[in-house]
Design an enzyme around this catalytic site. Sequence first.
Site, PDB file in Angstrom:
ATOM      1  N   ASP A   1       0.813  -1.224   0.000  1.00 39.40           N
ATOM      2  CA  ASP A   1       0.000   0.000   0.000  1.00 39.40           C
ATOM      3  C   ASP A   1       0.843   1.269   0.000  1.00 39.40           C
ATOM      4  OD1 ASP A   1      -2.339  -1.465  -0.078  1.00 39.40           O
ATOM      5  OD2 ASP A   1      -2.630  -1.459   2.085  1.00 39.40           O
TER       6      ASP A   1
ATOM      7  N   HIS B   1      23.817 -15.936   6.396  1.00 40.93           N
ATOM      8  CA  HIS B   1      23.351 -15.371   5.124  1.00 40.93           C
ATOM      9  C   HIS B   1      23.120 -13.872   5.242  1.00 40.93           C
ATOM     10  CE1 HIS B   1      20.561 -15.045   1.554  1.00 40.93           C
ATOM     11  NE2 HIS B   1      21.488 -15.833   1.064  1.00 40.93           N
TER      12      HIS B   1
END
Length: 440
Positions: free
Chosen positions: A131, A302
């Site tokens: 949005d 990661h």
Amino acid sequence: MNLRRPTFRPPRSSRWVPGNHFELLENGEEFFPRVFEAIRAAQREVVLETFILFEDKIGKQLHEALLAAADRGVEVHVLVDGFGSPDLSDEFVGSLVGAGVRFRIFDPGRRFMGQRLNVLRRMHRKIVVVDGELGFIGGINYSADHVADFGPEAKQDYSVAMRGPIVAQMHRFAREAVLGRGGRRPQQQDRKAQQKEPATAGSADAIFVTRDNHHHTNDIERHYRVALRSARDRVVIANAYFFPGYRFIREMRRAAKRGVDVRLILQGQPDMAIVRTAASMLYDHLLRAGVRIYEYCDRPLHGKVALVDDEWSTVGSSNLDPLSLSLNLEANVIIRDRAFNDHLYGRLSHLMENSCKQIKPQPSGRFDGLRLMRSYLVFHLMRWFPTWAGWLPRHQPTITMVRAEAEAAAATAAAASTQADGATHGAAAQATAPNAGVAA
């Protein structure tokens, strides 16, 4: 005199945007529920980019949330990388397309004898905007190996949720990335990009910074180097794939030599063996300058996060290796906020104290000269890799919209499944009918 019109270049990402709020999300356990909840609550639009989308339990949860959003009239755009997400089924993609999701693949490429040829210059960003008001950015892909129950290979990673005016910048960028601009003139802006910017949400300043192969080839690395150059107290960098260029290493060494506490968290249990080998070739050069190196040993690291002193932080998709710094399309957010910096420092300190092994300088000995020679060669190799990377083929990448073909394939697969279920049900009914009579 003929004057050539100058080529338009987008401005560099270097202006601080005030009034934002950031929340650190650690690992899939914190990230996925927040993203899925935001998509389920979306009222107008969802824009999502990711390098990896797998058809596992996480991918199916995302699929369900996107499908529900599209079914209730939300405009949904998805962009995945053709190399990172190669094996999505026609049914998986087609059901999204059939519901109205605009599903795009970055540089889908072709296979030769079952192998993909376009392994370089990937769309490596991980962005969600809902949005135009709520954004997410970081290093977490949509795959089950980002949650702890995946096992020993589950990844340690980070993302942020953000609100405030910086979301508008990310929103405009993400829409342009998925929609493309082609030959459209600047005044032909789409309706979504013109909507009102989000209101002030907090006290954090931020910069949304990207890397591409045209106008912003080194922006992310440049922000890192500026922060290292200005460091006075502490630097903590946690990065999964570490093999940066000469200038980056030089700034780290200079910071350590002037008394800054420089700490580097790298993979001790890497998902690829070459990752640790490459990084370890730099250890001597960094340790001799006073940089402290820690290897995270619980599971593969990661993350792509860093902090400098007590205000500057960054979270994003960019590793500190040749792929991310010279080839891939990446996106980070730079944050200037004491509270966020302090929280990130606490989480990284916890990692170093409880899950890392500190690397000690090797004592001098008969192999000392060999180590120094190796360090010297690697160090000067890095001086030139950005130039060499520029020589690699720069094919024009494409963004391909998945259209009705996938929808039709999904419908065919669903129909075949229904027929198979019907046949199975009929056979089962015939087989059990006599027994039912006897039981009655």
